[in-house]
Design a protein around this motif. Sequence first.
Motif: not given
Lengths: 825, 108
Positions: A118-128, A142-149, A273-279
Amino acid sequence: MRELLRRLQYLLQRSRRDDELADEMAFHREMAERDGGMPLGNTLRLREESRDAWGLVWLDHLGQDLRYTFRAMRSSPGFTTTAVLVLSIGIGATVAAFSAFNVVALRPLPVTNPDTILRFQRQAPTRSATEIPYDATLFYRDQSRTLSAVLAQTSSRLSLDGSDQAATTSFVTANFFEQLGGRAAVGRVFRVGDQGTTDAPVVVLGYGFWASQFGSDPSVVGRSVRLGGKVVTIIGVAAREFSGLSSGNAPAFWAVLDEHDASRRGVTMWGRLAPGASVQMVEDELSSLAAQLRTLHPTSENTLWEGERLIGSPAGYGEVGSTEMLALVVALVLLIFAVACGNLGSLLLARGAARQREMALRKAIGAGPGRLLRQLLTESFVLAMMGCVGGLVLGSTVLKGIMVWTEAPSWLDPTPDWRVVVFAVTIGVVAAVIFGLAPALHLARRTRATPRGRTFLIGMQVASSCVLLIIAGLLGRALDRAISADPGFEYEQVIVIEPSLIEQGYTADRARVYLQDLRARLVGMAGVENVSVTSSPPLGGTKVMGSLQVDGRTLDVYINQVDQHYLSTMTIPLLRGRHLQADDVTGIVVSESLASRYWPGRDALGQSFGIGEETFTVLGVAGNARSLALGDPDSVELYRLAPAADATSLAMVVRTSTAPDLLYSSVVTAANGVDSNFKPRVVLLRDRFAERVKLAERSAVAVSLLGVIALAVACLGVVGLVAYAVAQRTKEIGIRLSLGAQPRHILGGLSRQFVGTLMGGLVVGVCGAAGVAQLLRRELYGVSTIDPLAYLTAIVIFVVAVCVAGMWPARRALRVDPLVALRTD
Amino acid sequence: MQKNDMPSGALVLLVLRVLRSGPLHGYAIAQRIHTLSSDALRVEEGSLYPALQKILMKGWVTATWGTSETGRKVRFYKLTKDGLKQLDAEAEQYERLTKAIQTVMRTA
C-alpha cells in the motif's frame, strides 16, 4: 470415460472399420439372398447411419466446413484480403490500447507480492499531502503491528564527480530491495543493516546508468565515487527490470536513507500488509499512531496535522493517469473498432447476397438451414482468427512504435502476454460473430436482407469516422491556440533554477541563507533584469492547489507562494490594487478570473479569502497567467508571500534582458557555486514550453492519423456499398440509359439511396463528437468544444471524401453498354 | 403373420438378449430374432447395423473375428459384463412399463 476412448479409437481407425462394416453388410446380403428374398436397403445410407451411431458427425461436418471455407477464401482473394485487413485494423487498434493499459495498469509491477503493498498519503479535513515526514515513518515502522514492513523513498539530484550532469539518486530504506524482490545484476543490493551515515556509505547503481556511464563494466563494484560531495562505495548494480515502485525511469544511484537525518524531509511511504490485516485496520492504526506522535512532539516545526489520517491505496500496479484521458482513449479506440466492424458487416452482407445461388443449390440437395448457418459461422470464425492474428501483430508493432516515439521507460515490455491474446481473440470472435451472424441468418433462411441492416452499418461507419475527424480537428485547433496564444506571462526570457533544497536536507533557515546568496549572485550579473522566488515554478511539476466550488463547477485554484518581485519578474500585469510587500503576511493578489468568478459583480479588493485554516485579504488583482495548467479554462491563480517555513521548497526565476541562452552558463555557474555538494536544475522556460507544446502536437498527430484511417475504411465501405448497388441495378440502369435517361438522373437516383444515411450518420457523429470533446475540455487550451471551424472542416473533408468514393463506382456504372447490361443476368 | 415394426429401443434389448446365449454374427442375430418371435418381428438390416454400432460404442458388446457357417471370415458380436448388466436393467424397465400399460388397459 472408456466410451470416450472407444470413440477415439474408432476415429483413428475409421476407414478400416468402415470397410469392415461394408463387408459385413455384403455378407448379410449374401446370406439373405441364399435364404430367400429379404429386402435390400440402401447401402450407402446404412453405412452413413451406422457411422452416425458413433456420435462424431459434428467432427466430420466441421472438417468439411473448414475445407470449404479455405477453398472459398482462396477463390475470392479480394474479399478475403479486404475483410482480414479491415478486421486487423480494428482489432489492432483495440489491442494496442488494451496492451498499453495492460502494461501500465493490469500487469503488476515486477515486485514480490504486489497485492499486499500500500502507498500512504496524509489527509486532514482541510489539506492533504502525498509525502510523509521521514521521522514519522520511522515511528510507524517501530510501532505498527498491522504492517509487516515499511518502505520509504525520496529522490535528489546530486552532483557526481567526473560528470557535469546531475545524477538522480533515490534514497530508500535498507529493506527496499529485499521487500520488493529486487535482485542485483552484479555485486549485491542493500541488506537490512546497511546504514546511510557510516564513514563509507554504500550505493547501488541503476542498470541503465551503469550501462551508459560505466559501459556495463563489472569492475565498478568496490569502486568509490564522489556523489553529492561525499565519497561513496559502489556495492552492486540493480537488475535491469527493477525500478522500485514507480512507473518512471530508474534512478542513476540507489542510496540508503539516513535514520538519524535531522531534516524534516518528506518521503514517499509504502507498507506491506501483515498477514490477516486489512486496509481499514492499517489506516486506523496509523492514524492513531499519528495522533500519538503529535502529542509526543507538539513543538516540532512540521507538526502533524490535527485529525490527520493516513490513507492507503494499492501500490503494486502502475498508475493510469486521469480517468478522463483513459475514457477518451477508450472512446477513440472503440470508434475505430466500430468503423472496422461496420465495414466487415457490409462486406459480409454484400458477399452473402452474391452467394444466394450457391445456398439455394445446397438447400435443394438437402442441406438444412442449421447446416448452412454452421457453415457460414465457420467462415466468420476463420475470418475472425485471421483478423486476430493480423490485429495482434499490427497492434503490438504500433504499440512498440508509440513507446519509442514517446520515450517510455525501457523496462515496460510491450510484447503481448496471455491477457492481451485472450482479449484479442475475444473481440475478434465478437466482431466476426456479431457482424457475421445477421448476414448468415439472412442467407441461411432465405429471407431478404433488409436495407435497414445495410444502412445501419454504413451509418455507424459514417458517424464514427465523423467523430474521429472532428476530434482531430479540435486538437489541431488546440495546438494552434497553444502555440500562438498568450499564456498571460512572458516565457521566452526566463530561466528557472530548482535547487530542491528540501531534498538536500536543508532546514528553513539554511534555505533562506542559500536563496539570499543565490539572489545576490544573480542580481549582480549583467543581463539579469529581475529575480524572484516561487514554490511552483511555471510549467513545472510542483503544484499547491485548492479547489473552489462556484456555480456548481469545481475550479482549480493554483496557490503560488512567492515574494514581492514575482509578478514583475514574470511580467504578469497588475490590473488593480497593489503588489505584495515584504510584510504583507495576510495579503494575497488574485487573478482576474478568480476575482470575477468568486466575487461576481463586486470589486475583489479588500475581500476575505480563506486558505486552509488561514484567512487572507485581497490586495490586488492581476492578469490571468495559467502558468501551471496552460490549457485548462477552469483554473485560477492567486499569489501570497511564501511563509518562512517553506523556504526549502522554493525555486528561483530569473528574467533576462536578452536571449536567455547567452546567460545560461553563467547562471549555472552561479547556482552551482552556492553549495558545491549539489547542482540545482537550471532550465530555460521556453524549453519547457516547447515540451508542453510537443505533447499537444503529438496528440493532434495521433488522433488525426486515427481519423484518416477511419475515413479510409469508411470510404472503402462506401465504395463497396455503391458498387454493390450498381451491380444489383445494372439491368435497370442499362434500360434507362437505352431509353435516353441523362447520366445525372441516374446518378441522382443512386445517390438518393445513400444521402439519407449519410445525413443521419453525420448528425449522430457531430453530437457524439461534442460529447467526447467534453472529456477533452481541459486539454483544449480554451478552444470551445463546439468550435465551428474544426467541425466544419471535418465535415467538409468527410463529405468530399465520401462523395469521391461513391462517385467512382457510380461512374463506371454509367459507362455500361446498355446492350451488355440488358443481357446480364 | 403380420410383419410388425419394432418399437424403437426394443431392438437393442432384443439384440442383447439374443447374444446372451452366445456370440453371433450380424445376420445370425437377425435370423434368431425372426425365428424366436415366430416370424412376428423382422429386423431390417437398415436398423440392425446402426444399432450394433451403437451397442459397440457403448461397450455392451465386443466384436471378434470368426468364421461363419459358409466358411467366410465375419465379425461375431459377444456380450460383455456391462452388456449383461445393461440387459438386466433394460429388461426390468421394460417389464415394469408393460405391466403398467396392461394395468391401465384392464381397468381404465
